[in-house]
Design an enzyme around this catalytic site. Structure first.
Site, PDB file in Angstrom:
ATOM      1  N   PRO A  25      21.137   7.725  -9.212  1.00 26.84           N
ATOM      2  CG  PRO A  25      21.102   5.729 -10.662  1.00 26.84           C
ATOM      3  CD  PRO A  25      22.129   6.396  -9.673  1.00 26.84           C
ATOM      4  NE  ARG A  26      17.257  12.115  -5.395  1.00 25.01           N
ATOM      5  CZ  ARG A  26      16.688  13.279  -5.117  1.00 25.01           C
ATOM      6  NH1 ARG A  26      17.117  14.337  -5.928  1.00 25.01           N
ATOM      7  NH2 ARG A  26      16.158  13.560  -4.271  1.00 25.01           N
ATOM      8  CD  GLN A  27      13.322   9.136  -3.471  1.00 23.54           C
ATOM      9  OE1 GLN A  27      13.897   8.595  -2.575  1.00 23.54           O
ATOM     10  NE2 GLN A  27      13.027  10.440  -3.336  1.00 23.54           N
TER      11      GLN A  27
ATOM     12  CG  ASP B 170      22.903   5.000   3.615  1.00 25.49           C
ATOM     13  OD1 ASP B 170      23.145   3.837   3.593  1.00 25.49           O
ATOM     14  OD2 ASP B 170      21.913   5.588   3.139  1.00 25.49           O
TER      15      ASP B 170
ATOM     16  CB  ALA C 227      25.926  11.220  -2.309  1.00 29.54           C
TER      17      ALA C 227
ATOM     18  CB  SER D 113      19.396  12.043   0.321  1.00 25.92           C
ATOM     19  OG  SER D 113      18.238  11.972  -0.538  1.00 25.92           O
TER      20      SER D 113
ATOM     21  N   GLY E  88      17.598   3.243  -3.647  1.00 32.14           N
ATOM     22  CA  GLY E  88      18.399   2.639  -2.651  1.00 32.14           C
ATOM     23  C   GLY E  88      19.906   2.921  -2.843  1.00 32.14           C
TER      24      GLY E  88
END
Length: 330
Positions: A110-112, A162, A120, A118, A114
Site C-alpha cells: 500500500p502506497r504512502q 527500511d 522495496a 519505495s 509508512g
C-alpha cells in the site's frame, strides 16, 4: 528470466530515530512486497506500469493519482537503483559485461502509509542487477547503496531502517550510532529470532496518503539546528529500541507493550499527529492493544492479547477506514 522481491517494512521500536544516528527494531512484512522481473534484451528498457501513465480521465483523476502515488511512479526508483549500481561497480573496479536488459516492477505494498513501498522497489532492483551481472555486494553495504539511490538521486528524506530490514528480512535490531556510520558507512545490525515476538497486528488506512519525506522534513531541519527538545526526544526514542532488544529476548511482553506506546508518545512531542492518525491510535488503544506508527504515518503496529482483542481491532478500526492484518514474518 530473473525475479527478485523485497517486502514491506514495519518499524516496531525506535522509529523515526534511524535518520538521526538512533536505534530501531523493525520487522519484514511478507504480506506485501515489490517484485522485479528482468531478462536480457537488445536494448535497456524499463517497462512502465499503470501508476507511471501520463493519461488521465480528467483533471480530478490526475489530482487523485498524484495525491496517492506522487508525481513520478516507480520508474525513477528503478533508474536511481540502476545508476547507483553502476557507480558502485565502477568504484570497486568491477567491469560489467556488455549486456542489456528489460526490467519491470510490480508492487502490492500500500502506497504512502509508512510501509516502505519505495525502498522495496529499489532493493528488489539492486538484487536483480546483482544476479544478472553476477556481482556480490556485501550485505551490510547494500542498505546504504539503496538509501543513496533515494536520497542522493531523488532527494527523498529517508533513513537506513527500511533498507536494512528489507535486505536482512525477519526482525532486526539496528544501531546507527554516528561513530559507526562515519567509520564504516553502515551501522550495527543484529537479527532477532521472530519467534520471540508476541502477537502483533498491523492496521493501515485504505484512504490516507502522505509522502513520508514531507512528514519528516521539518524534524530534519530542527534536528540539524540542534533544537534541544527535538534532539533529546529523538534520543529517547532510540532508547526505547535499545531497551526493547533485551525486553524481546526476555519475552517480557507487558513491558514491550508499554514501550510501543511510549515510542508514539515521544514522537507526538515533536511531530504533529493528524486527527485521522490520532483517531486510529486511540481506537486501537481503546481496544486494549498498544499502538505506534510503522513508519511516517497512515499505518500502525502493536501488540494484541488474544483473538477476541484482534476481532475487536478488526471491527473498530474498520470504522476508521483501516484494514487490520497479522504480519507474516519469516
Amino acid at each position: 528470466m530473473i525475479e527478485t522481491r523485497a517486502y514491506a517494512r514495519a518499524g516496531l521500536l525506535g522509529n523515526p530515530s534511524d535518520g538521526y544516528y538512533g536505534k530501531t527494531i523493525s520487522i519484514s512484512v511478507r504480506n506485501f512486497g515489490a517484485s522485479i522481473t528482468l531478462h536480457e534484451s537488445p536494448e535497456l528498457e524499463i517497462e512502465p506500469q499503470t501508476q507511471d501513465s501520463n493519461v488521465f480521465k480528467n483533471i480530478y483523476h490526475l489530482r487523485d493519482t498524484i495525491s496517492t502515488l506522487g508525481y513520478h511512479g516507480g520508474i525513477p526508483l528503478v533508474k536511481a537503483a540502476i545508476k547507483k549500481f553502476v557507480e558502485y561497480c565502477e568504484s570497486e573496479a568491477i567491469r560489467l559485461p556488455n549486456q542489456n536488459f528489460t526490467i519491470r516492477y510490480r508492487t502490492t505494498i500500500p502506497r504512502q502509509v509508512g510501509l516502505a513501498g519505495s525502498s522495496a522497489i529499489v532493493v528488489a532492483t539492486l538484487r536483480a542487477l546483482m544476479q544478472f551481472y553476477k556481482v556480490e555486494i556485501p550485505l551490510p553495504l547494500l542498505p546504504t547503496l539503496a538509501l543513496k539511490a533515494e536520497v542522493e538521486e531523488l532527494g527523498i528524506t529517508a533513513g537506513l531502517q527500511d533498507r536494512v530490514i528489507q535486505c536482512y528480512e525477519g526482525c532486526v535490531y539496528m544501531d546507527f550510532s554516528r561513530d559507526l556510520i562515519e567509520k564504516q558507512g553502515y551501522g550495527y545490525y543484529e537479527p532477532i529470532d521472530p519467534r520471540l515476538l508476541p502477537k502483533l497486528y498491523i492496521a493501515y488506512k485504505t484512504d490516507l496518503s502522505k509522502v513520508s519525506g514531507k512528514v519528516l522534513n521539518n524534524i530534519r531541519q530542527r534536528w540539524e539546528q540542534g533544537e534541544p527538545h527535538v534532539v533529546g526526544t529523538l534520543q529517547n526514542i532510540a532508547g526505547v529500541a535499545e531497551e526493547g532488544r533485551g525486553v524481546i529476548k526476555a519475552q517480557n511482553y507487558d513491558r514491550l507493550n508499554e514501550l510501543v506506546n511510549q515510542n508514539l508518545d515521544y514522537r507526538a512531542e515533536i511531530m504533529t499527529i493528524t486527527d485521522r492518525n490520532q483517531a486510529m491510535i486511540e481506537t486501537a488503544r481503546n481496544c486494549g492493544a498498544s499502538a505506534s506508527f510503522t513508519g511516517s504515518g497512515g499505518s500502525i503496529i502493536g501488540i494484541y492479547r488474544d483473538e477476541e482483542m484482534l476481532n475487536r481491532l478488526f471491527v473498530e478500526l474498520k470504522k476508521q477506514n483501516a484494514r487490520v492484518i497479522k504480519p507474516f514474518i519469516v
